[in-house]
Write a protein that holds these residues in place. Structure first.
Motif, PDB file in Angstrom:
ATOM      1  N   ASN A 173       0.746  -1.083  -0.202  1.00 56.73           N
ATOM      2  CA  ASN A 173       0.015  -0.135  -0.042  1.00 56.73           C
ATOM      3  C   ASN A 173       0.903   1.277  -0.011  1.00 56.73           C
ATOM      4  O   ASN A 173       0.495   2.231  -0.690  1.00 56.73           O
ATOM      5  N   ARG A 216      -1.366   4.250  -1.587  1.00 58.29           N
ATOM      6  CA  ARG A 216      -2.572   4.081  -1.301  1.00 58.29           C
ATOM      7  C   ARG A 216      -2.904   3.511   0.187  1.00 58.29           C
ATOM      8  O   ARG A 216      -2.017   2.793   0.900  1.00 58.29           O
ATOM      9  N   LYS A 217      -3.827   3.919   0.942  1.00 58.93           N
ATOM     10  CA  LYS A 217      -4.123   3.621   2.317  1.00 58.93           C
ATOM     11  C   LYS A 217      -4.417   2.249   2.697  1.00 58.93           C
ATOM     12  O   LYS A 217      -3.821   1.380   3.395  1.00 58.93           O
ATOM     13  N   SER A 218      -5.442   1.720   1.768  1.00 58.74           N
ATOM     14  CA  SER A 218      -5.621   0.165   1.968  1.00 58.74           C
ATOM     15  C   SER A 218      -6.390  -0.361   0.852  1.00 58.74           C
ATOM     16  O   SER A 218      -7.280  -1.089   0.745  1.00 58.74           O
TER      17      SER A 218
END
Ligand SMILES: Nc1nc2c(ncn2[C@@H]2O[C@H](COP(=O)(O)OP(=O)(O)OP(=O)(O)O)[C@@H](O)[C@H]2O)c(=O)[nH]1
Ligand SMILES: [Mg+2]
Length: 199
Positions: free
Chosen positions: A41, A46-48
């Protein structure tokens, strides 16, 4: 690295055929819960996007993330997860071994080790698989934020000694919380992709 697009393109289970990708692959191996999906991630900005979990055994498939249509990050299933049967563990092992054996586009395997722990027998086996399949391993010591600064050098030494690695092997301390180490990993990946382009 500038991340323009990310896509979970292929998910391989125990019986799936591996994809015949034409772009370079960079794989992330390590025991369950060490932080593979969290690292991916961070490397995707990207966070999740890649599913993470505080309970081990989240990623049970080989997941291929297409990055910018120019390379793949490959999230491998974590090993050493206590709660699955011996047969399932053996199947995951086979799946990882098969991937390492039969992936012409695989350029580098990153082995993740929790910076707080001495490498396990499974970690050593994974390290040996990486080398015996002809890959230059890169070690990522994860969860760096969990240590005080004064503890880091000693912890890195334990990782090196535990795996029995020489001075030529890179160990990158990394934290998914602070993103420390991310640029160094991106640089390695970009250098590898660029050197392929010149071939
Ligand atoms: N403090 C801290 N926690 C982390 C870090 N990396 C991962 N974690 C946490 O550790 C747990 C496991 O992370 P994952 O990224 O899901 O681990 P994984 O290696 O993909 O696990 P499996 O899919 O089960 O093999 C989660 O609760 C994460 O939030 C880190 O750098 N620092
Ligand atoms: Mg995972």
């Amino acid at each position: 690295m500038i991340i323009k697009t990310v896509e979970l393109e292929t998910v391989c289970g125990i019986t799936s055929k591996l994809p015949e990708n034409t772009k370079p692959e960079f794989a992330f191996a390590g025991k369950s819960n060490v932080g593979k999906s969290s690292l991916i991630n961070a490397l995707m900005n990207r966070k999740s996007f890649a599913r993470t979990s505080s309970s081990p055994g989240k990623t049970q498939t080989i997941n291929f993330y297409n990055i910018n249509d120019s390379l793949y990050y490959v999230d491998l299933p974590g090993y050493g997860y206590a709660k699955v049967s011996v047969e399932v563990k053996a199947k995951w092992g086979k799946m990882i071994e098969n991937y390492l054996h039969n992936s012409p586009m695989l350029k580098c395997v990153f082995l993740l080790i929790d910076i707080r722990h001495e490498p396990s027998d499974n970690d050593k086996t994974m390290y040996d698989w990486i080398i015996s399949n002809g890959y230059q391993p890169v070690i990522i010591a994860t969860k760096l934020d969990k240590l005080k600064r004064s503890q880091v050098a000693k912890a890195l030494k334990v990782v090196r000694t535990g795996l029995g690695i020489g001075a030529d092997v890179t160990v990158i301390p990394f934290s998914a919380e602070t993103k420390q180490g991310r640029e160094e990993i991106w640089d390695l990946i970009e250098d590898s992709v660029n050197s392929l382009d010149k071939e």
